[in-house]
Design a protein around this motif. Structure first.
Motif, PDB file in Angstrom:
ATOM      1  N   GLY A   1       0.823  -1.201   0.000  1.00  0.00           N
ATOM      2  CA  GLY A   1       0.000   0.000   0.000  1.00  0.00           C
ATOM      3  C   GLY A   1       0.853   1.245   0.000  1.00  0.00           C
TER       4      GLY A   1
ATOM      5  N   LEU B   1      -1.473  -0.663  -4.052  1.00  0.00           N
ATOM      6  CA  LEU B   1      -2.781  -0.019  -4.073  1.00  0.00           C
ATOM      7  C   LEU B   1      -2.666   1.324  -3.374  1.00  0.00           C
ATOM      8  CD1 LEU B   1      -6.211  -1.547  -3.466  1.00  0.00           C
ATOM      9  CD2 LEU B   1      -5.516   0.317  -1.979  1.00  0.00           C
TER      10      LEU B   1
ATOM     11  N   VAL C   1      -5.299   5.029  -2.554  1.00  0.00           N
ATOM     12  CA  VAL C   1      -6.607   5.677  -2.627  1.00  0.00           C
ATOM     13  C   VAL C   1      -6.340   7.166  -2.820  1.00  0.00           C
ATOM     14  CG1 VAL C   1      -8.721   6.182  -1.359  1.00  0.00           C
ATOM     15  CG2 VAL C   1      -7.628   3.950  -1.111  1.00  0.00           C
TER      16      VAL C   1
ATOM     17  N   ARG D   1      -6.758   2.937 -12.532  1.00  0.00           N
ATOM     18  CA  ARG D   1      -7.970   2.986 -11.707  1.00  0.00           C
ATOM     19  C   ARG D   1      -8.665   1.640 -11.787  1.00  0.00           C
ATOM     20  NH1 ARG D   1     -12.515   7.670 -11.723  1.00  0.00           N
ATOM     21  NH2 ARG D   1     -13.733   6.809 -10.002  1.00  0.00           N
TER      22      ARG D   1
ATOM     23  N   GLY E   1     -13.756  -1.308  -7.402  1.00  0.00           N
ATOM     24  CA  GLY E   1     -13.695  -2.151  -6.208  1.00  0.00           C
ATOM     25  C   GLY E   1     -14.941  -2.982  -6.108  1.00  0.00           C
TER      26      GLY E   1
ATOM     27  N   LEU F   1     -13.915  -1.123  -2.432  1.00  0.00           N
ATOM     28  CA  LEU F   1     -12.896  -1.333  -1.413  1.00  0.00           C
ATOM     29  C   LEU F   1     -13.571  -1.245  -0.055  1.00  0.00           C
ATOM     30  CD1 LEU F   1      -9.915  -1.531  -0.459  1.00  0.00           C
ATOM     31  CD2 LEU F   1      -9.852   0.968  -0.561  1.00  0.00           C
TER      32      LEU F   1
ATOM     33  N   SER G   1     -16.035   2.262   3.131  1.00  0.00           N
ATOM     34  CA  SER G   1     -15.834   2.162   1.689  1.00  0.00           C
ATOM     35  C   SER G   1     -16.650   3.171   0.901  1.00  0.00           C
ATOM     36  CB  SER G   1     -16.146   0.751   1.204  1.00  0.00           C
ATOM     37  OG  SER G   1     -17.502   0.443   1.439  1.00  0.00           O
TER      38      SER G   1
ATOM     39  N   ILE H   1     -14.761   6.595  -0.257  1.00  0.00           N
ATOM     40  CA  ILE H   1     -13.542   6.573  -1.053  1.00  0.00           C
ATOM     41  C   ILE H   1     -13.848   6.980  -2.481  1.00  0.00           C
ATOM     42  CG2 ILE H   1     -11.782   5.061  -2.022  1.00  0.00           C
ATOM     43  CD1 ILE H   1     -11.787   3.591   0.582  1.00  0.00           C
TER      44      ILE H   1
ATOM     45  N   ILE I   1      -9.805   4.276  -6.369  1.00  0.00           N
ATOM     46  CA  ILE I   1      -8.867   3.213  -6.010  1.00  0.00           C
ATOM     47  C   ILE I   1      -7.967   3.011  -7.226  1.00  0.00           C
ATOM     48  CG2 ILE I   1      -8.603   0.809  -5.302  1.00  0.00           C
ATOM     49  CD1 ILE I   1     -11.711   0.987  -4.636  1.00  0.00           C
TER      50      ILE I   1
ATOM     51  N   ILE J   1      -4.324   0.918  -8.694  1.00  0.00           N
ATOM     52  CA  ILE J   1      -3.350  -0.150  -8.457  1.00  0.00           C
ATOM     53  C   ILE J   1      -2.191  -0.003  -9.430  1.00  0.00           C
ATOM     54  CG2 ILE J   1      -5.053  -1.768  -7.519  1.00  0.00           C
ATOM     55  CD1 ILE J   1      -3.582  -2.636 -10.827  1.00  0.00           C
TER      56      ILE J   1
END
Length: 167
Positions: free
Chosen positions: A74, A111, A113, A129, A132, A134, A145, A148, A151, A153
């Protein structure tokens, strides 16, 4: 210019007041949202002319994606104060972090945010992007969640991202 990756416990105490001040500038609490985060495992500090100019946290966390176990790295707390922005410091800190996560952490993905306005910045560095949703929990037990925005990655070894809920 110099970048250092510290285990969190070895981050110089003299740097912490600077990071606390940066946090107030870089993450203003515009909507009254306060989250409790896991203690980072590592910190990346980018320095120019002998002073810190950019910072980020790295942590590692076992998760599930679509019900399957995935070990994630993260990224959090990416901070570059306004007077140092636009010079590539955060980009270099993130590239250093990606190399570290790729070689030192057994995680296929990283990952983070972020907000909608940061998608182009992270996208230029290879972050994608993902939908999720998440889910994560806070000490009060509430699932946060729904608060947010985005998200993203980074595939650290070229693997395709699995689909499904991130828990």
């Amino acid at each position: 210019m110099h970048v250092t990756i510290y285990p969190d416990a070895e981050l110089p105490a003299a740097l912490r007041p600077t990071l606390d001040a940066w946090s107030k500038v870089c993450f203003p609490d515009a909507h009254g949202i306060t989250w409790t985060f896991e203690t980072p495992w590592h910190a990346v500090v980018y320095e120019a002319d002998g002073q810190p100019v950019s910072y980020l946290d790295i942590l590692e966390r076992p998760c599930t994606v679509g019900g399957q176990p995935v070990n994630l790295a993260g990224i959090g707390g990416v901070m570059t104060p306004p007077e140092f922005r636009g010079r590539g410091y955060a980009s270099r800190a993130l590239e250093t972090a990606a190399d570290f996560m790729r070689t030192q952490i057994a995680a296929p993905f990283a990952l983070l945010v972020t907000g909608e306005n940061r998608i182009p910045f992270y996208g230029r560095l290879g972050w994608q992007r993902v939908e999720g949703p998440l889910r994560f929990f806070q000490p009060d037990g509430l699932d946060k969640s729904d608060r947010i925005a985005v998200i993203m990655i980074l595939s650290l070894h070229g693997d395709p991202w699995p689909e499904g809920e991130i828990d």
